[in-house]
Enzyme design. Structure first.
Site, PDB file in Angstrom:
ATOM      1  N   THR A 192      63.413 -65.141  42.411  1.00 29.25           N
ATOM      2  CA  THR A 192      64.721 -64.753  42.241  1.00 29.25           C
ATOM      3  C   THR A 192      65.297 -66.371  42.258  1.00 29.25           C
ATOM      4  OG1 THR A 192      65.433 -64.866  44.485  1.00 29.25           O
ATOM      5  CG2 THR A 192      64.687 -62.820  43.423  1.00 29.25           C
ATOM      6  N   ASP A 193      66.614 -66.431  42.203  1.00 35.89           N
ATOM      7  CA  ASP A 193      67.511 -67.497  42.308  1.00 35.89           C
ATOM      8  C   ASP A 193      68.130 -67.333  43.804  1.00 35.89           C
ATOM      9  OD1 ASP A 193      68.764 -70.127  42.586  1.00 35.89           O
ATOM     10  OD2 ASP A 193      69.374 -69.892  40.451  1.00 35.89           O
TER      11      ASP A 193
END
Length: 760
Positions: free
Chosen positions: A305-306
């Site tokens: 994920t970011d």
């Protein structure tokens, strides 16, 4: 003679990577797969979920201390209680190599105390060199590297960045950005390789191969992380992390090719788009993260994920009623690792969800297998920390010169009325403008700090534009007045007075460093103060040389029309000041070309591959009319194009068209020229783009020298995505354009989908 063999424009279906390549790859990695499977068999649920958990360095560091220090108790908790598999980022600003050695060594020693002794994988944003290590080699930002149209420069930048990242004992680089820089408003456009899908995918593949080399597990290479999958760069508002509306066909035509090519290039990891597309957050999209990414592109690496983006499914997107639901949705969609990054809630919720049967153990094992495989491939189990003595080239003159070359080939001469450039070194020069004497406007964001706001401190030994010009022609020939700050007038009267005494004015306009949502703007125009400075200086009658250092093409029309010459310098990095001075005074012949369309007006943001409807007509005077078109770039010499030749008038299935063109240096000095090949389909079932880049090469020519440049085109290179999201090449007439040369040919195929005619 150099040859380019072009890959397909849209390799987006199930066979993006051939079965033979998959079989070979599987055989090569079978030994690692066996090790991974054996290790997974020993792991508890908690140990598996820990591997999927990534926290930022602040979580394991002391607070309220002057200099960064790890906290032994916090680190022990992260490793032995939560079995954290990854740590990222810096606390504060860039570290020395010595401090990085202490940090990574301490973390890996803690990991060695955990039951299974699984090393931590540390990640960093080394997006234009090792941006968080003092003394490293900072390259131009990606948008400037794209302007070189030189794959070798991208590859070399990747190699050097990988070397210096490993010299910082870090094996994972969150780069490259493969987003398509379509919107001039978007604050991260400078992190992209421009607006063209072919340019982005080829430059992206080149830098990935530089990062990872032939053996990603050796001590000189790192795992690349292609980002941000998918469609992140085209929010409707132009502002970072705001909703995008992108039809599937459009997504596959323009945004997916760079990621498909990166998978082919072997990228080990991928970071997910923080935004939402058509109302669906990408972190929650099983269609994009599993069906397309795994099923169609056959990506078998780690999807991370970011920043906080699983939590944001609840907090921002409001598609998850609770944080626990957010974890369930994201992991089931296909997320392998969560950049949490400040706590262990992901760990706690995911353990509960597996025990409740809401996330299958098979999904956990799949994610952990991918994570552990990358750790094995990087050699972390054998060499969790590098040897400080193995990196004598770190920050070397050799590496600095590679950055100099990149900046020299990136800077783009857009206008040169009456050959006012190059300037004579005996001239009296006024240097003025807000970007003239700061490294922030050369380096941009992700430089020593997240926002690049301490570049003047940490790059104090590098030359600003002013300092580089002073060194080039002597301080006695240079006067300096700031004239204006970025958004307000300063001592404009003094600047005008100094201009009257000078032979020429070097006016430096543009932007201060920024990234992500900090760089969001309401107005694409440069602030009025900068334009007013240009207008006041032009009234002196002295020639104005406009130098733009900016991360995106800001509207400068009212200032640019007053200049005698215009240089687009982008964000050229630590060596950018010297490169600008070398070009201004003729020690370097400029060879950059625009990798974006430079707009003339704020509401005229068409890309060069526009549709025919966007060209305007007799009843519409507001058609395509940019300030400068994609591919624009002048030189201190001239080039002519002749003898464009195609090998056959008809191209059939499984055939290749050979295209050759003669390029001659018709001027008086040696120069480099980027040779760009475009194609245009005359009629198709989907309204065709006006033209599309299909190939490019960069050559160097001495005065009077001619070279023949050769390209290869196949039917796949002419393909587009139709209205049912299938990649097709349709029969019909095509034009090839190289320089001012044009040739036509027909593609003929019995299997093709016929073009539509008539009205819907």
């Amino acid at each position: 003679m150099r040859k380019i063999y072009i890959t397909a424009a849209s390799l987006l279906l199930l066979n993006v990577i051939s079965p033979a390549v998959h079989a070979q790859k599987k055989q090569v990695l079978s030994a690692i797969d066996a090790k991974v499977n054996a290790l997974i068999a020993k792991m508890t649920l908690e140990e598996k979920v820990g591997q999927m958990t990534e926290v930022t360095s602040d979580v394991v560091s002391k607070t309220n201390v002057a200099d960064h220090q790890l906290d032994a108790d916090k680190l022990k908790e992260a490793i032995t209680k939560y079995h954290v598999g990854s740590i990222l980022n810096v606390s504060g600003h860039a570290y020395s190599r010595e401090h990085w050695y202490d940090v990574i060594s301490t973390i890996q020693k803690a990991a060695d105390q955990d039951r299974l002794k699984i090393p931590v994988i540390y990640g960093i944003d080394a997006i234009h060199g090792v941006t968080y290590t003092l003394g490293s080699t900072l390259f131009p930002q990606e948008i400037a590297v794209a302007a070189t149209f030189n794959r070798d420069i991208a590859h070399k930048a990747g190699e050097i960045t990988a070397y210096e990242t490993r010299a910082s004992y870090i094996p994972w680089n969150y780069s490259p950005v493969l987003d398509l820089g379509k919107s001039a408003l978007w604050p991260r456009i400078y992190e992209t390789f421009g607006e063209d899908p072919y340019l982005v995918k080829t430059m992206g593949a080149a830098i990935i191969k530089g990062y990872q080399g032939n053996d990603v597990g050796d001590k000189y290479h790192v795992a690349a992380c292609m980002k941000h999958y998918l469609g992140y760069s085209f929010p409707l508002s132009g502002k970072d992390r705001t909703p995008a509306w992108i039809p599937d066909r459009y997504m596959r035509e323009y945004f997916l090719p760079s990621f498909a090519e990166a998978v082919k290039a072997g990228a080990k990891t991928l970071m997910i788009n923080s935004g939402e597309i058509n109302g669906v957050p990408v972190h929650a999209s099983k269609y994009l993260l599993t069906d397309v990414l795994r099923g169609e592109l056959h990506f078998d690496g780690v999807a991370v994920t970011d920043w906080r983006d699983i939590q944001y499914l609840h907090d921002r997107h409001h598609i998850a009623a609770t944080q626990k639901d957010a974890v369930m949705i994201a992991v089931n969609a296909g997320v392998d690792m969560s950049m949490v990054p400040y706590d262990y809630t992901f760990f706690t919720y995911l353990v509960e969800l597996v025990k409740e049967g809401k996330v299958p153990m098979a999904r956990i094992n799949e994610a952990v297998h991918r994570i552990l495989k990358v750790k094995y491939e990087l050699g972390l189990f054998e060499r969790p920390v590098g040897n400080p003595d193995d990196y004598p080239k770190f920050g070397s003159e050799e590496y600095r010169m590679a950055s100099v070359q990149a900046a020299n080939e990136a800077i783009t001469l857009l206008k040169n009325n009456n050959n006012v450039l190059p300037l004579k070194k005996s001239m009296k020069v006024l240097v003025t403008g807000p970007t003239a004497n700061t490294m922030r406007s050369l380096d941009g964001g992700w430089s020593y700090t997240w926002q690049g706001d301490e570049s003047d401190k940490f790059a104090a030994n590098k030359n600003t534009i002013l300092e580089a010009i002073q060194q080039k022609i002597g301080k006695n020939n240079v006067s300096y007045e700031v004239g204006a700050a970025f958004d307000s007038l300063q001592n404009i009267d003094e600047a005008v007075s100094a201009a009257k005494k000078a032979d020429v004015i070097v006016l430096c306009l543009g932007e201060l460093s920024y990234t992500e949502n900090v760089g969001n703007i309401e107005d694409l125009n440069l602030p009025p103060a900068q334009i007013q400075l240009a207008q006041a200086l032009a009234k002196t009658g002295k020639p104005v040389i406009l130098v733009l250092t900016e991360g995106r093409p800001r509207i400068v029309t009212d200032a640019e029309k007053l200049s005698a010459a215009t240089l687009m310098a982008y964000l050229p990095g630590n060596e950018g000041g010297d490169a600008i001075a070398s070009i201004l005074f003729g020690d370097v012949n400029p060879s950059g070309k625009l990798p974006v369309t430079y707009p003339r007006f704020p509401n005229a943001l068409n890309n060069y591959y526009r549709k025919n409807l966007e060209n305007g007509n007799p009843d519409d005077k507001h058609g395509y009319n940019p300030l400068y078109e994609f591919g624009t770039g002048l030189s201190y010499t001239t080039f002519s194009y002749n003898n464009l030749h195609i090998s056959k008038p008809e191209l059939k299935d499984n055939e290749t068209l050979t295209v050759t063109v003669d390029v001659k240096n018709t001027g008086q000095v040696e120069g480099k020229e980027s040779v760009l090949l475009y194609t245009s389909q005359q009629y198709a079932s989907i309204a065709p783009d006006t033209r599309r880049l299909r190939a490019y090469d960069k050559i160097s020519l001495k005065p009077g020298e001619t070279k023949t440049v050769s390209f290869k085109i196949t039917p796949k290179d002419l393909a587009f995505v139709n209205d049912i999201s299938k990649t097709v090449t349709e029969a019909g007439e095509f034009k090839i354009m190289v320089g001012d040369q044009t040739q036509s040919f027909n593609y003929v195929s019995a299997a093709t989908v016929p073009s539509r005619t008539g009205r819907l």
